[in-house]
Design a protein around this motif. Sequence first.
Motif, PDB file in Angstrom:
ATOM      1  N   GLY A  17      30.349  42.145  34.424  1.00 32.92           N
ATOM      2  CA  GLY A  17      32.183  42.914  34.362  1.00 32.92           C
ATOM      3  C   GLY A  17      32.461  40.649  34.128  1.00 32.92           C
ATOM      4  O   GLY A  17      33.879  40.273  34.389  1.00 32.92           O
ATOM      5  N   LEU A  18      31.360  39.380  34.368  1.00 37.68           N
ATOM      6  CA  LEU A  18      31.853  38.459  34.019  1.00 37.68           C
ATOM      7  C   LEU A  18      32.090  37.879  32.857  1.00 37.68           C
ATOM      8  O   LEU A  18      32.083  37.916  31.473  1.00 37.68           O
ATOM      9  N   ARG A  19      33.659  37.213  32.690  1.00 35.87           N
ATOM     10  CA  ARG A  19      33.938  37.054  31.431  1.00 35.87           C
ATOM     11  C   ARG A  19      33.682  35.175  31.527  1.00 35.87           C
ATOM     12  O   ARG A  19      34.609  34.668  32.621  1.00 35.87           O
ATOM     13  N   ASP A  20      34.793  34.599  30.621  1.00 30.85           N
ATOM     14  CA  ASP A  20      34.907  33.585  30.244  1.00 30.85           C
ATOM     15  C   ASP A  20      35.871  33.014  30.442  1.00 30.85           C
ATOM     16  O   ASP A  20      37.082  33.034  30.031  1.00 30.85           O
ATOM     17  N   LEU A  21      36.260  31.544  31.507  1.00 35.01           N
ATOM     18  CA  LEU A  21      37.481  31.309  31.651  1.00 35.01           C
ATOM     19  C   LEU A  21      38.267  30.586  30.165  1.00 35.01           C
ATOM     20  O   LEU A  21      39.488  30.764  30.539  1.00 35.01           O
ATOM     21  N   THR A  22      38.034  30.144  29.267  1.00 36.28           N
ATOM     22  CA  THR A  22      38.629  29.477  28.373  1.00 36.28           C
ATOM     23  C   THR A  22      39.053  30.754  27.218  1.00 36.28           C
ATOM     24  O   THR A  22      40.274  30.811  27.547  1.00 36.28           O
ATOM     25  N   LEU A  23      38.246  31.754  26.933  1.00 35.61           N
ATOM     26  CA  LEU A  23      38.553  32.299  26.519  1.00 35.61           C
ATOM     27  C   LEU A  23      39.718  33.652  27.675  1.00 35.61           C
ATOM     28  O   LEU A  23      41.444  34.247  27.141  1.00 35.61           O
ATOM     29  N   ALA A  24      39.191  34.397  28.198  1.00 34.75           N
ATOM     30  CA  ALA A  24      40.882  34.650  29.383  1.00 34.75           C
ATOM     31  C   ALA A  24      41.885  34.178  30.121  1.00 34.75           C
ATOM     32  O   ALA A  24      42.840  34.702  29.593  1.00 34.75           O
TER      33      ALA A  24
END
Length: 500
Positions: free
Chosen positions: A288-295
């Motif tokens: 479930g790794l997510r991108d910081l900028t989009l999150a």
Amino acid sequence: MKVRLLHPDGAEPTPPNHGDTVVADLGMPALFEALADTPPGVVDAIRAALTTTAADPAVIAHRHDVLTDSCARPRLLRQIHAIAAAATTVRRWPTGNRRRAHGKLVLALTPFAHQLDLLRRLRTVLDREAHHLTAAGWTDLIATTRQFDDTYLAAVHEHLRLLRFDRGLEIEAGLGAGNKIADIVVHEPRARRQRFGFARSADIFDTAHDGDVHSDPVVALKDTALAALADVVVAAADELHTFFLRLHESTAFYLGCLALRDRLDRAGIPYCLPRPYPAGALRLRCRGLRDLTLALGSEPNAVQGNDLDADGRSLLVITGANNGGKTTFARSLGAAQLMMQAGMFVLAEEFAADLRDGVFSQFVADEDRTLSYGKLVDELVRMNAMVDRIGPHGLLLCNEAFASTGERDATRITAPLLRALTESGVKVVFVTHLYDYARARHADAHPGDLFLRAERTAEGRRTHRVVPGAPEPGGHGDDIFAQVFGSPPVTPRDAGCSTP
């Protein structure tokens, strides 16, 4: 007095060797912007932690423990930060070498006394919550402040009051070699001063408040006697001020972590405390790794999480469809690595990786504005600078490297470069459209390689997830063309035209 909230031993180790553009390339400005409403110093503390924290599992575990206690007692953290902020803003007058000893002493007394009162307040706040705090960083801070109990602080305040010499100054001195002043002793002021000053005798007499320290021996004696006292008071005040500065910087870091946690909770983005492994262990797993900028953007719920199992792999080659999430995935890996090594939360349900002594990024950059050379030469110059700096336990993230030249030339550059880097111990994440290189490398079946590609459904829809898979030719730009223009592009062959 040391503050061990960030480092177990209180000393700051040698910072890592990160690339010059890694903070911008990995989307960290979005994090700084999200923390813009936090108290002064928080963003600077987070930035410093991301770029200067050494790759040490013990430091990360230490910070995780302190952060866990801070999450359970956020009000306590804010109180301590406020006390430290008040102490660091106490006005301290400059006491340079050109100032007379008496003035130097008097100017140091008031701010020192004020900071001692704040130290008492800090000890009281910590004592009230001591039974809730278990992290070594917090218990060490509690033990440090408990050394300064009320009896001790009252005695210090009394000494500071006496050092104002409101009842006069009594000095004892002798003569040394060459009739120089020696063996100076400053006596505690008498309880009551006689109405017209000290009783005159051969040994005790009053001195004028003003005078020339160079020509008046009595003034010189007074200045020499007070100089030692002034130095002691100034040194003690500096030590206490430094303690509060370190406390302010440390608590600012944890306030930033709490602010990030609150922001992610409101957006419904999962996060975790990652598991670090020693450098060189070749571990990398996430769920479930997510991108910081989009999150941290306007539509966090639309952000897709990625799963990865790359244990034992030193080269990750990512290919696939345009606009499929390849760059976003590489950026999220790099950001997670930096945040893990800083001791922060990571935007994933689970994340584990080995530590890297430097993180470098080679993303698309603007052309050289000086027009000294073209884009390919600019890429080669930047890559050469990174190769000179990166260590055997470094991490390199490349996004469409050498796309400014033809595929044949780019492959001839890429193949030996990546082979040399991985053989030296560098972990490489390589996002590319160089199908010939990716296909040849995949055919070699290196045990340390992992090939990923942007997921794409049979209908051509991008899921913006990255999954294991062999390299695919082309970037599938036809799908994007059809989405924009409503129909697929027409090739010369489709139009019935002959091609040379």
